[in-house]
Scaffold this motif. Structure first.
Motif, PDB file in Angstrom:
ATOM      1  N   VAL A   6       0.839  -1.209   0.000  1.00 22.46           N
ATOM      2  CA  VAL A   6       0.000   0.000   0.000  1.00 22.46           C
ATOM      3  C   VAL A   6       0.868   1.251   0.000  1.00 22.46           C
ATOM      4  N   ASP A   7       1.953   1.256   0.759  1.00 19.88           N
ATOM      5  CA  ASP A   7       2.856   2.412   0.757  1.00 19.88           C
ATOM      6  C   ASP A   7       3.398   2.673  -0.646  1.00 19.88           C
ATOM      7  N   ALA A   8       3.827   1.609  -1.330  1.00 15.82           N
ATOM      8  CA  ALA A   8       4.375   1.764  -2.684  1.00 15.82           C
ATOM      9  C   ALA A   8       3.307   2.242  -3.659  1.00 15.82           C
ATOM     10  N   VAL A   9       2.112   1.680  -3.552  1.00 14.85           N
ATOM     11  CA  VAL A   9       1.007   2.060  -4.440  1.00 14.85           C
ATOM     12  C   VAL A   9       0.629   3.522  -4.225  1.00 14.85           C
ATOM     13  N   ALA A  32       0.871   6.541  -6.886  1.00 14.02           N
ATOM     14  CA  ALA A  32      -0.381   7.187  -7.300  1.00 14.02           C
ATOM     15  C   ALA A  32      -0.284   8.702  -7.255  1.00 14.02           C
ATOM     16  N   ALA A  33       0.635   9.227  -6.471  1.00 15.17           N
ATOM     17  CA  ALA A  33       0.881  10.671  -6.401  1.00 15.17           C
ATOM     18  C   ALA A  33      -0.399  11.486  -6.170  1.00 15.17           C
ATOM     19  N   GLY A  34      -1.204  11.032  -5.203  1.00 15.75           N
ATOM     20  CA  GLY A  34      -2.406  11.793  -4.846  1.00 15.75           C
ATOM     21  C   GLY A  34      -3.663  11.419  -5.618  1.00 15.75           C
ATOM     22  N   ARG A  35      -3.508  10.669  -6.695  1.00 15.04           N
ATOM     23  CA  ARG A  35      -4.687  10.236  -7.463  1.00 15.04           C
ATOM     24  C   ARG A  35      -5.347   9.059  -6.755  1.00 15.04           C
ATOM     25  N   GLU A  67      -7.249   2.317   4.686  1.00 12.88           N
ATOM     26  CA  GLU A  67      -8.155   3.291   5.289  1.00 12.88           C
ATOM     27  C   GLU A  67      -7.456   4.639   5.464  1.00 12.88           C
ATOM     28  N   GLY A  68      -8.101   5.681   4.952  1.00  9.37           N
ATOM     29  CA  GLY A  68      -7.554   7.033   5.048  1.00  9.37           C
ATOM     30  C   GLY A  68      -6.489   7.361   4.015  1.00  9.37           C
ATOM     31  N   THR A  69      -6.254   6.468   3.058  1.00  7.87           N
ATOM     32  CA  THR A  69      -5.259   6.722   2.006  1.00  7.87           C
ATOM     33  C   THR A  69      -5.957   6.880   0.663  1.00  7.87           C
ATOM     34  N   VAL A  70      -5.195   7.208  -0.362  1.00  6.79           N
ATOM     35  CA  VAL A  70      -5.768   7.314  -1.709  1.00  6.79           C
ATOM     36  C   VAL A  70      -6.200   5.956  -2.257  1.00  6.79           C
ATOM     37  N   VAL A 104       1.841  -6.047  -9.626  1.00  8.70           N
ATOM     38  CA  VAL A 104       1.768  -6.228 -11.075  1.00  8.70           C
ATOM     39  C   VAL A 104       1.240  -4.971 -11.749  1.00  8.70           C
ATOM     40  N   SER A 105       0.152  -4.431 -11.212  1.00  9.14           N
ATOM     41  CA  SER A 105      -0.449  -3.237 -11.820  1.00  9.14           C
ATOM     42  C   SER A 105      -1.364  -2.554 -10.818  1.00  9.14           C
ATOM     43  N   MET A 106      -1.766  -1.358 -11.179  1.00  8.70           N
ATOM     44  CA  MET A 106      -2.742  -0.601 -10.395  1.00  8.70           C
ATOM     45  C   MET A 106      -3.504   0.326 -11.319  1.00  8.70           C
ATOM     46  N   LYS A 107      -4.759   0.586 -10.982  1.00  8.85           N
ATOM     47  CA  LYS A 107      -5.567   1.531 -11.756  1.00  8.85           C
ATOM     48  C   LYS A 107      -5.848   2.739 -10.868  1.00  8.85           C
ATOM     49  N   VAL A 108      -5.626   3.900 -11.443  1.00  9.13           N
ATOM     50  CA  VAL A 108      -5.866   5.150 -10.724  1.00  9.13           C
ATOM     51  C   VAL A 108      -6.850   6.004 -11.510  1.00  9.13           C
ATOM     52  N   GLY A 109      -7.377   6.992 -10.811  1.00  7.77           N
ATOM     53  CA  GLY A 109      -8.243   7.918 -11.532  1.00  7.77           C
ATOM     54  C   GLY A 109      -9.607   8.085 -11.008  1.00  7.77           C
TER      55      GLY A 109
END
Length: 109
Positions: free
Chosen positions: A11-14, A18-21, A50-53, A104-109
């Motif tokens: 979660v820290d890495a993600v 994500a840089a706020g997204r 909880e409480g993160t992006v 592996v991957s993450m989706k942001v937005g």
């Protein structure tokens, strides 16, 4: 419960990436030989996001099975547990999968 520490690192890495997204989903690969319990990781994911992006994000866990190649007889075989022993009886094996632990991957937005 090492799943908590591992999940916190994921979660820290993600969240950093994500840089706020807002993060919608995360896919991780956790090999069967890592001794990480997928259900425990899912539970921990909900707690540490909880409480993160990444709060509310979906966690998908890909669990490749363990496999190895025997250096003695050359056969490739499945590893069901953490004791790498070839069907021929040799313990001189190279684990080829099942120890993965990666985002592996993450989706942001």
């Amino acid at each position: 419960m090492h799943e908590l520490a591992i999940t916190q690192s994921v979660v820290d890495a993600v969240c950093e990436r994500a840089a706020g997204r807002p993060v919608r989903s995360v896919v991780v690969r956790v090999g069967a030989l890592t001794a990480v319990v997928a259900d425990s990781m899912r539970f921990c994911f909900d707690l540490v996001t909880e409480g993160t992006v990444a709060e509310g994000a979906l966690l998908e866990i890909d669990q490749p099975p363990g496999s190895a190649r025997c250096r003695t007889c050359g056969v490739e075989f499945a590893l069901a547990d953490l004791i790498p022993l070839c069907p021929c009886g040799s313990a001189d094996v190279r684990v080829t999968s099942g120890r993965e632990l990666q985002i592996v991957s993450m989706k942001v937005g």
